[in-house]
Design an enzyme around this catalytic site. Structure first.
Site, PDB file in Angstrom:
ATOM      1  N   ALA A   1      38.455  47.594  -8.010  1.00  0.00           N
ATOM      2  CA  ALA A   1      37.187  47.079  -8.519  1.00  0.00           C
ATOM      3  C   ALA A   1      37.390  46.526  -9.918  1.00  0.00           C
ATOM      4  O   ALA A   1      38.077  47.129 -10.746  1.00  0.00           O
ATOM      5  CB  ALA A   1      36.144  48.180  -8.528  1.00  0.00           C
TER       6      ALA A   1
ATOM      7  N   ASN B   1      -5.278  -5.614  20.035  1.00  0.00           N
ATOM      8  CA  ASN B   1      -3.921  -6.155  20.098  1.00  0.00           C
ATOM      9  C   ASN B   1      -2.966  -5.261  19.306  1.00  0.00           C
ATOM     10  O   ASN B   1      -3.127  -5.052  18.107  1.00  0.00           O
ATOM     11  CB  ASN B   1      -3.929  -7.562  19.502  1.00  0.00           C
ATOM     12  CG  ASN B   1      -2.523  -8.119  19.346  1.00  0.00           C
ATOM     13  OD1 ASN B   1      -1.648  -7.823  20.150  1.00  0.00           O
ATOM     14  ND2 ASN B   1      -2.328  -8.927  18.314  1.00  0.00           N
TER      15      ASN B   1
ATOM     16  N   ARG C   1       0.803  -1.228   0.000  1.00  0.00           N
ATOM     17  CA  ARG C   1       0.000   0.000   0.000  1.00  0.00           C
ATOM     18  C   ARG C   1       0.835   1.276   0.000  1.00  0.00           C
ATOM     19  O   ARG C   1       0.305   2.371  -0.130  1.00  0.00           O
ATOM     20  CB  ARG C   1      -0.979  -0.019   1.182  1.00  0.00           C
ATOM     21  CG  ARG C   1      -2.146  -0.962   0.923  1.00  0.00           C
ATOM     22  CD  ARG C   1      -3.159  -0.871   2.034  1.00  0.00           C
ATOM     23  NE  ARG C   1      -2.716  -1.558   3.232  1.00  0.00           N
ATOM     24  CZ  ARG C   1      -3.193  -1.329   4.461  1.00  0.00           C
ATOM     25  NH1 ARG C   1      -4.105  -0.402   4.645  1.00  0.00           N
ATOM     26  NH2 ARG C   1      -2.741  -2.011   5.491  1.00  0.00           N
TER      27      ARG C   1
HETATM   28  C1  UD1 Z   1      -1.420  -8.170  13.282  1.00  0.00           C
HETATM   29  C2  UD1 Z   1      -2.087  -9.000  14.377  1.00  0.00           C
HETATM   30  C3  UD1 Z   1      -3.287  -8.239  14.940  1.00  0.00           C
HETATM   31  C4  UD1 Z   1      -2.863  -6.887  15.464  1.00  0.00           C
HETATM   32  C5  UD1 Z   1      -2.118  -6.117  14.365  1.00  0.00           C
HETATM   33  C6  UD1 Z   1      -1.562  -4.855  14.926  1.00  0.00           C
HETATM   34  C7  UD1 Z   1      -1.673 -11.312  13.735  1.00  0.00           C
HETATM   35  C8  UD1 Z   1      -2.249 -12.535  13.156  1.00  0.00           C
HETATM   36  N1  UD1 Z   1      -2.490 -10.256  13.819  1.00  0.00           N
HETATM   37  O1  UD1 Z   1      -2.367  -8.036  12.250  1.00  0.00           O
HETATM   38  O2  UD1 Z   1      -3.918  -8.973  15.981  1.00  0.00           O
HETATM   39  O3  UD1 Z   1      -3.973  -6.158  15.919  1.00  0.00           O
HETATM   40  O4  UD1 Z   1      -1.049  -6.899  13.833  1.00  0.00           O
HETATM   41  O5  UD1 Z   1      -0.941  -4.128  13.939  1.00  0.00           O
HETATM   42  O6  UD1 Z   1      -0.534 -11.307  14.140  1.00  0.00           O
HETATM   43  N2  UD1 Z   1       4.954  -9.809   8.869  1.00  0.00           N
HETATM   44  C9  UD1 Z   1       6.041 -10.592   8.508  1.00  0.00           C
HETATM   45  N3  UD1 Z   1       5.827 -11.795   7.948  1.00  0.00           N
HETATM   46  C10 UD1 Z   1       4.581 -12.276   7.734  1.00  0.00           C
HETATM   47  C11 UD1 Z   1       3.484 -11.481   8.101  1.00  0.00           C
HETATM   48  C12 UD1 Z   1       3.689 -10.268   8.674  1.00  0.00           C
HETATM   49  O7  UD1 Z   1       7.180 -10.177   8.698  1.00  0.00           O
HETATM   50  O8  UD1 Z   1       4.489 -13.402   7.218  1.00  0.00           O
HETATM   51  C13 UD1 Z   1       5.192  -8.502   9.475  1.00  0.00           C
HETATM   52  C14 UD1 Z   1       4.708  -7.369   8.599  1.00  0.00           C
HETATM   53  O9  UD1 Z   1       5.761  -6.900   7.780  1.00  0.00           O
HETATM   54  C15 UD1 Z   1       4.267  -6.328   9.617  1.00  0.00           C
HETATM   55  C16 UD1 Z   1       3.858  -7.164  10.824  1.00  0.00           C
HETATM   56  O10 UD1 Z   1       4.434  -8.409  10.662  1.00  0.00           O
HETATM   57  O11 UD1 Z   1       5.334  -5.509  10.011  1.00  0.00           O
HETATM   58  C17 UD1 Z   1       2.362  -7.273  10.997  1.00  0.00           C
HETATM   59  O12 UD1 Z   1       1.815  -7.873   9.858  1.00  0.00           O
HETATM   60  P1  UD1 Z   1       0.408  -7.449   9.316  1.00  0.00           P
HETATM   61  O13 UD1 Z   1       0.050  -8.290   8.178  1.00  0.00           O
HETATM   62  O14 UD1 Z   1       0.332  -5.987   9.164  1.00  0.00           O
HETATM   63  O15 UD1 Z   1      -0.517  -7.855  10.576  1.00  0.00           O
HETATM   64  P2  UD1 Z   1      -2.028  -7.531  10.733  1.00  0.00           P
HETATM   65  O16 UD1 Z   1      -2.794  -8.393   9.815  1.00  0.00           O
HETATM   66  O17 UD1 Z   1      -2.243  -6.098  10.685  1.00  0.00           O
END
Ligand code: UD1
Ligand code: MG
Length: 449
Positions: A421, A169, A15
């Site tokens: 100058a 969370n 995004r």
């Molecule tokens: C996650 C939480 C959610 C919380 C939210 C807060 C889970 C399942 N859910 O959701 O409860 O409220 O964060 O922001 O954990 N990332 C990786 N590898 C992956 C997936 C994610 O490194 O395979 C990293 C992403 O780069 C990011 C972070 O983990 O920095 C969070 O991932 P994101 O997909 O944004 O989590 P949410 O679905 O928002």
């Protein structure tokens, strides 16, 4: 008891619509991920682990060396991401702090509080929660009638009733290491096809173990950067925090909204920063200066009692009582000794201007050394470049350079020499000698005045 931080940064950040990995987008000159690294620095002296995936090499190169990396080839969820750090951590630490690289506003104090709470928790984990009126996108904290945490339910999997929960969370946890590695390997795929770290809460509860929470009363701490709109929001708050801290330490900031001070800048008390000023890089500003309006100071050292008005100062040194501007440009290697005055439309590069030297209007000084109390007349130019090489100009003490003089380098003007100058000086000028014309030639010796 040891704690090691695992920072998740493997996500693609689609995004942002950017070529640059999301976590490298700068806020006030510092990559987002660096804020996360700095925030965990106070909870442990052990190197943190960054879980990288998308454009991993680019991310590694941009961040400091005292970080360890693990690679998550496929983004199979937050649980899977943390699992990648297992081989580096098993048996090496008592606690594992998990946080995200895209939350630049998270404060050390909050993380310290989280870790302390977990150290006193009999159960295996403590997590950071926040109460928000608009819970959009966050996992919901589910508690029983006794207020004990039972689970985290992701928004996509939540029932309409669960969606109404406003306790959320944050995605930041402290785990007891031994339990974490056992439990994480038992995670099941979620309906979405990911391994959710959040499922560990239910796992702990099902084993009859206690999950603790720490909540932050500053929800902005949890702003995660997913779009450029979030980036601007986070930047605004970081800008406010930095300005606030400087004001409390004795710096006047006339308009904090238009004052951009990068994190590595230092400013001594009783300096006044006027609107639309950018202090960047490793910049040090002394006491009782007036900087701005409309100033950019980058990677420079400014002494005490200096004034910089509507000017750009890059990789330069100003000693005490120097004033420049409006519309001055100091470039790399400019060194202005005590009391130098540089007025409108001057440019100085790779040069030392001796103390008390005055350069009032429209001049370019490059690859030059001047003595003390030199007068650089309006429109003076050091012709330092012959098309292939740069040459030096040496100017002695008390030299008086007439308006519109061209100093064709290499050239030396000895102490108390003068130019008329419009002189085009192609040959060295002996001490106390007046030269005039094109090319300049000696007119007379100066008798003692
Ligand atoms: C996650 C939480 C959610 C919380 C939210 C807060 C889970 C399942 N859910 O959701 O409860 O409220 O964060 O922001 O954990 N990332 C990786 N590898 C992956 C997936 C994610 O490194 O395979 C990293 C992403 O780069 C990011 C972070 O983990 O920095 C969070 O991932 P994101 O997909 O944004 O989590 P949410 O679905 O928002
Ligand atoms: Mg997600």
């Amino acid at each position: 008891m040891t704690t090691i931080a695992v920072i998740l940064a493997a996500g693609e950040g689609t995004r942002m619509c950017s070529n640059l990995p999301k976590v490298l987008h700068p806020i006030l000159g510092k990559p987002i991920a660096q804020y996360a690294l700095d925030a965990v620095a106070s909870i442990s002296d052990k190197e943190p682990i960054l879980v990288v995936g998308h454009k991993a090499d680019e991310v590694k190169q941009a961040l400091p060396e005292n970080t360890r990396y693990v690679y998550q080839a496929e983004q199979l969820g937050t649980g899977h991401a943390v699992q990648q750090a297992e081989k580096l951590l098993t048996g090496n630490t008592d606690f594992v702090l998990v946080t995200y690289a895209d939350m630049p506003l998270l404060r050390s104090e909050t993380l310290e509080n989280l870790v302390e709470t977990q150290k006193n928790n009999q159960g295996p984990l403590t997590m950071l929660t926040v109460i928000l009126d608009d819970p959009h996108g966050f996992g919901r904290i589910i508690r029983n009638e006794d207020g004990e945490v039972q689970a985290i339910v992701e928004e996509a999997d939540a029932s309409p009733k669960q969606r109404e929960v406003k306790e959320l969370n944050a995605g930041v946890y402290c785990f007891s290491s031994a339990w974490l590695w056992k439990a994480i390997n038992n995670l099941k795929l979620s309906p979405k096809g990911e391994y959710y770290l959040t499922d560990l809460v239910e796992a702990a509860v099902s084993e009859g173990l206690k999950v603790c929470t720490v909540s932050t009363n500053e929800p902005s701490e949890l702003i995660g950067v997913n779009t450029r709109v979030h980036l601007a929001e986070a930047a605004k708050i970081i800008q406010e925090r930095i300005n606030h801290a400087w004001m409390l330490s004795g710096v006047t900031i006339a308009d904090p909204h238009t004052t951009y001070i990068e994190p590595a800048v230092t400013i001594a008390a009783d300096t006044v920063i006027l609107p639309n000023t950018h202090l960047q890089g490793v910049t040090k500003i002394g006491a009782e200066c007036v900087i701005g309006p409309n100033a950019i100071v980058r990677d420079s050292q400014i002494g005490n009692y200096c004034k910089i008005e509507a000017s750009v100062v890059e990789s330069a040194i100003l000693e005490d009582h120097v004033d420049i501007g409006p519309f001055g440009h100091l470039r790399k290697g400019a060194h202005l000794a005590e009391g130098v005055h540089m007025g409108n439309f001057g440019e100085v590069k790779a040069s030392y201007l001796g103390s008390g030297t005055k350069m009032g209007h429209f001049s370019y000084i490059g690859n030059t050394t001047t003595g003390e109390n030199v007068n650089i007349g309006a429109g003076t130019i050091t012709c330092n470049y012959d098309g292939s090489q740069k040459h030096k100009t040496q100017i002695g003490n008390g030299v008086f350079i007439g308006s519109d003089t061209m100093l064709v380098a290499p050239v030396t003007l000895e102490d108390e020499a003068r130019t008329g100058a419009g002189a085009v000086v192609t040959k060295d000028v002996p001490a106390k000698t007046v030269v005039v014309g094109v090319p300049a030639r000696a007119l007379r010796k100066i008798e003692s005045e």
